[in-house]
Design a protein around this motif. Structure first.
Motif, PDB file in Angstrom:
ATOM      1  N   SER A   6       0.830  -1.196   0.000  1.00 53.37           N
ATOM      2  CA  SER A   6       0.000   0.000   0.000  1.00 53.37           C
ATOM      3  C   SER A   6       0.861   1.241   0.000  1.00 53.37           C
ATOM      4  CB  SER A   6      -0.901  -0.003   1.249  1.00 53.37           C
ATOM      5  OG  SER A   6      -1.556   1.228   1.346  1.00 53.37           O
ATOM      6  N   PRO A   7       0.492   2.306  -0.783  1.00 51.58           N
ATOM      7  CA  PRO A   7       1.243   3.544  -0.785  1.00 51.58           C
ATOM      8  C   PRO A   7       0.996   4.367   0.470  1.00 51.58           C
ATOM      9  CG  PRO A   7      -0.671   3.752  -2.204  1.00 51.58           C
ATOM     10  CD  PRO A   7      -0.632   2.339  -1.741  1.00 51.58           C
ATOM     11  N   SER A  60     -17.260  -3.405   6.995  1.00 53.65           N
ATOM     12  CA  SER A  60     -17.584  -3.798   5.630  1.00 53.65           C
ATOM     13  C   SER A  60     -17.818  -2.577   4.748  1.00 53.65           C
ATOM     14  CB  SER A  60     -18.836  -4.682   5.628  1.00 53.65           C
ATOM     15  OG  SER A  60     -19.177  -5.053   4.312  1.00 53.65           O
ATOM     16  N   ARG A  61     -17.249  -2.608   3.584  1.00 53.93           N
ATOM     17  CA  ARG A  61     -17.491  -1.576   2.577  1.00 53.93           C
ATOM     18  C   ARG A  61     -17.122  -2.149   1.215  1.00 53.93           C
ATOM     19  NH1 ARG A  61     -12.637  -0.012   4.971  1.00 53.93           N
ATOM     20  NH2 ARG A  61     -10.902   0.305   3.517  1.00 53.93           N
ATOM     21  N   ARG A  62     -17.536  -1.463   0.179  1.00 54.08           N
ATOM     22  CA  ARG A  62     -17.268  -1.956  -1.164  1.00 54.08           C
ATOM     23  C   ARG A  62     -15.789  -1.809  -1.481  1.00 54.08           C
ATOM     24  NH1 ARG A  62     -21.461  -0.193  -5.707  1.00 54.08           N
ATOM     25  NH2 ARG A  62     -20.270  -1.875  -6.669  1.00 54.08           N
ATOM     26  N   ALA A  63     -15.266  -2.800  -2.177  1.00 54.63           N
ATOM     27  CA  ALA A  63     -13.869  -2.764  -2.610  1.00 54.63           C
ATOM     28  C   ALA A  63     -13.825  -2.994  -4.115  1.00 54.63           C
ATOM     29  CB  ALA A  63     -13.052  -3.828  -1.879  1.00 54.63           C
ATOM     30  N   ALA A  64     -12.814  -2.452  -4.741  1.00 51.34           N
ATOM     31  CA  ALA A  64     -12.720  -2.498  -6.203  1.00 51.34           C
ATOM     32  C   ALA A  64     -12.193  -3.850  -6.669  1.00 51.34           C
ATOM     33  CB  ALA A  64     -11.822  -1.368  -6.694  1.00 51.34           C
ATOM     34  N   ALA A 180      -0.203 -10.497  -0.239  1.00 47.39           N
ATOM     35  CA  ALA A 180       0.042 -10.382  -1.672  1.00 47.39           C
ATOM     36  C   ALA A 180      -1.126  -9.809  -2.459  1.00 47.39           C
ATOM     37  CB  ALA A 180       0.404 -11.762  -2.237  1.00 47.39           C
ATOM     38  N   ALA A 181      -2.333  -9.867  -1.910  1.00 41.42           N
ATOM     39  CA  ALA A 181      -3.520  -9.424  -2.650  1.00 41.42           C
ATOM     40  C   ALA A 181      -3.414  -7.960  -3.059  1.00 41.42           C
ATOM     41  CB  ALA A 181      -4.773  -9.648  -1.803  1.00 41.42           C
ATOM     42  N   PRO A 182      -3.891  -7.610  -4.249  1.00 44.95           N
ATOM     43  CA  PRO A 182      -3.823  -6.220  -4.709  1.00 44.95           C
ATOM     44  C   PRO A 182      -4.790  -5.295  -3.984  1.00 44.95           C
ATOM     45  CG  PRO A 182      -4.956  -7.583  -6.321  1.00 44.95           C
ATOM     46  CD  PRO A 182      -4.420  -8.510  -5.287  1.00 44.95           C
ATOM     47  N   ILE A 183      -5.702  -5.851  -3.174  1.00 45.52           N
ATOM     48  CA  ILE A 183      -6.634  -5.045  -2.395  1.00 45.52           C
ATOM     49  C   ILE A 183      -6.614  -5.524  -0.952  1.00 45.52           C
ATOM     50  CG2 ILE A 183      -8.184  -4.492  -4.310  1.00 45.52           C
ATOM     51  CD1 ILE A 183      -9.996  -6.764  -3.339  1.00 45.52           C
ATOM     52  N   SER A 184      -7.015  -4.644  -0.039  1.00 47.19           N
ATOM     53  CA  SER A 184      -7.082  -5.023   1.365  1.00 47.19           C
ATOM     54  C   SER A 184      -8.267  -5.959   1.600  1.00 47.19           C
ATOM     55  CB  SER A 184      -7.227  -3.772   2.237  1.00 47.19           C
ATOM     56  OG  SER A 184      -7.437  -4.135   3.591  1.00 47.19           O
ATOM     57  N   LEU A 185      -8.054  -6.970   2.442  1.00 42.24           N
ATOM     58  CA  LEU A 185      -9.120  -7.923   2.739  1.00 42.24           C
ATOM     59  C   LEU A 185     -10.056  -7.432   3.838  1.00 42.24           C
ATOM     60  CD1 LEU A 185      -7.188 -11.321   2.707  1.00 42.24           C
ATOM     61  CD2 LEU A 185      -8.386 -10.189   0.833  1.00 42.24           C
TER      62      LEU A 185
END
Length: 292
Positions: A6-7, A60-64, A180-185
């Motif tokens: 993450s940046p 919980s919230r929407r993730a891309a 490793a996932a490109p988005i946070s879980l």
């Protein structure tokens, strides 16, 4: 699949504190599992995952996820729930078939497996220090099995130890995917836990028969497992992995088997044996060696 970082710049103290929260909550998990021993393991797993989903619901919230490749979407929505089911149910069943403290200790060899996976995915090779650390850690687990093996076999405990090791592998893969996932879980965790709960309910009906809600102490223990070790702790661990150094964060988890075994002994649910602290020490030393 390469780790994506993450940046966002966050103080290293945040990741350390988050990891310590997870470690503390994980340490009480074996004690809670023992309190719910009378409940069928898959039913207990379903209750735990449902409580965990409710505990993490505010996050919980929407993730891309639509921006991710098909492989990553399958890994997140199918692979991770299956890993959660495998980790939690194998751990619960393993503690029924083998002594609780020993099964917990074997399960918490997962940090060294996580370090090995992280190194392999990043550099395509393993460092000798990591391999040596893994051998030291697993020699600690071997100490628990050696007396029984020399006396004619580990008997029914063998299945419990094998399931505890399977739980360790599942947690290592889960942690590696979380890093490793490109988005946070974290924003997806409530839904992932609900998917895992649904899969467990299907397995429970198929393998255990009718689903019955636990009562009394077992019900409280199951809810506490979901709220703490498999709810708040998983969120804290995901945050620690996303914003901290993998080796540093992973090293903090090495204290879990010692704390867990100590709590079981103090609660009178496990008998103190010289092999237990010796094995725990070897696991910690091995994991620290691998983490370097």
């Amino acid at each position: 699949m390469q780790p994506t970082h993450s940046p966002v710049v966050i103080s290293p103290k945040f990741s350390v504190c988050a990891a310590l929260v997870a470690v503390t909550l994980w340490s009480i998990a074996p004690l809670l599992v023992e309190l719910a021993r009378d409940t069928a393991p898959l039913q207990l797993t379903a209750l735990t995952l449902l409580a965990g989903a409710l505990a993490t619901l505010p996050l919980s919230r929407r993730a891309a996820t639509q921006t991710c490749s098909l492989g990553w979407r399958l890994s997140v929505w199918l692979g991770i729930p299956l890993l959660i089911v495998g980790a939690v149910s194998s751990y619960f069943i393993g503690m029924r078939l083998a002594p609780a403290a020993e099964a917990a200790l074997i399960t918490y060899t997962w940090p060294v497996l996580f370090v090995l996976l992280s190194q392999w995915s990043r550099w395509g090779r393993l460092q000798w220090a990591s391999v040596a650390g893994a051998l030291i850690a697993f020699s600690g687990a071997a100490i628990l099995l050696l007396p029984q093996a020399l006396s004619g076999g580990v008997g029914g405990s063998a299945s419990g130890y094998g399931l505890a090791l399977l739980a360790a592998c599942c947690w290592a893969l889960y942690s590696w995917l979380g890093q490793a996932a490109p988005i946070s879980l974290t924003p997806l965790l409530p839904r992932l836990l609900l998917i895992a709960c649904a899969l467990t309910c299907i397995a429970s009906v198929w393998l255990e028969g009718d689903v019955a809600l636990p009562r009394g102490e077992a019900l409280v223990a199951g809810i506490a497992l979901g709220l703490g070790p498999y709810g708040i702790a998983m969120v804290a661990w995901d945050k620690a992995l996303r914003f901290g150094h993998a080796s540093l964060v992973g090293s903090l988890a090495y204290g879990v088997p010692i704390l867990a075994a100590l709590l079981l002994v103090l609660a009178g649910m496990s008998v103190f044996d010289w092999r237990l602290p010796t094995a725990a020490l070897l696991v910690v030393v091995g994991c620290l060696k691998a983490g370097r």
